[in-house]
Design an enzyme around this catalytic site. Sequence first.
Site, mmCIF file in Angstrom:
data_model
loop_
_atom_site.group_PDB
_atom_site.id
_atom_site.type_symbol
_atom_site.label_atom_id
_atom_site.label_comp_id
_atom_site.label_asym_id
_atom_site.label_seq_id
_atom_site.Cartn_x
_atom_site.Cartn_y
_atom_site.Cartn_z
ATOM 1 N N HIS A 171 -0.205 4.532 0.383
ATOM 2 C CA HIS A 171 -0.772 5.708 1.047
ATOM 3 C C HIS A 171 -1.359 5.285 2.390
ATOM 4 O O HIS A 171 -1.682 4.117 2.605
ATOM 5 C CB HIS A 171 -1.869 6.343 0.187
ATOM 6 C CG HIS A 171 -3.031 5.425 -0.071
ATOM 7 N ND1 HIS A 171 -2.984 4.434 -1.031
ATOM 8 C CD2 HIS A 171 -4.256 5.339 0.504
ATOM 9 C CE1 HIS A 171 -4.135 3.778 -1.040
ATOM 10 N NE2 HIS A 171 -4.922 4.306 -0.108
ATOM 11 N N LYS A 173 0.847 -1.184 0.000
ATOM 12 C CA LYS A 173 0.000 0.000 0.000
ATOM 13 C C LYS A 173 0.888 1.240 0.000
ATOM 14 O O LYS A 173 1.839 1.328 0.782
ATOM 15 C CB LYS A 173 -0.906 -0.012 1.232
ATOM 16 C CG LYS A 173 -1.976 1.054 1.254
ATOM 17 C CD LYS A 173 -2.847 0.898 2.491
ATOM 18 C CE LYS A 173 -3.912 1.978 2.564
ATOM 19 N NZ LYS A 173 -4.730 1.873 3.796
#
Length: 224
Positions: free
Chosen positions: A106, A104
Amino acid sequence: MENYKKEFIEFMVDSQALKFGDFTLKSGRKSPFFMNAGSYVTGAQLKKLGEYYARAIHENYGDDFDVLFGPAYKGITLSVAAAIAYSDLYGKEVRYCSNRKEAKDHGDVGILLGSSLRDGDRVIIIEDVTTSGKSIEETYPVITAQAKVEVKGLMVSLNRMEKGPGGEMSALDEIRKKYGFEARSVITMGEVVEYLYNRPYKGKVIIDDSLKAAIDQYYEIYGA
């Protein structure tokens, strides 16, 4: 056989996580039995499942670990349930950690869910079942890339007791040889057969002579 193992066998049958019939595995093998931890779906089932894992981990590894790592996706649930149960049963706080299929970029960034991994952590990998060892091939590099950790071992619910990809020893033994850490199970298929063969359970014999013969035939070909 320990009582918790007998209870676990009955629990697998009641939850329909362990089924008998005709199944085609990912490996292409035709098997008379199939194990699927995805069948544990209720709060009560997950609570019990975590307790069985915790007991087996404590019996095989003691308290000499810091993190339970559950590979995505089924391992996420297993590691959380076992970490909760370990705290309840043994009063030891262990962290859970899992991986994402894709990192991921963010918010909560990175490849990991749950706890981060730190230098010096002692890790136990927790899975449902291992037939080929492919999951460990994917998981081990992820774990060791995050920090200087020690993988203490692997715990699966069921040891199918069949040859791994190398064709000479079981998948769990292949993992031991390749990675140098222990690979254990809550229960083995041999113990399942021993306990259920010609034993009435809730008014039904689950493994009768016909099914026992099919299992024996399967192990003549694929047994380790």
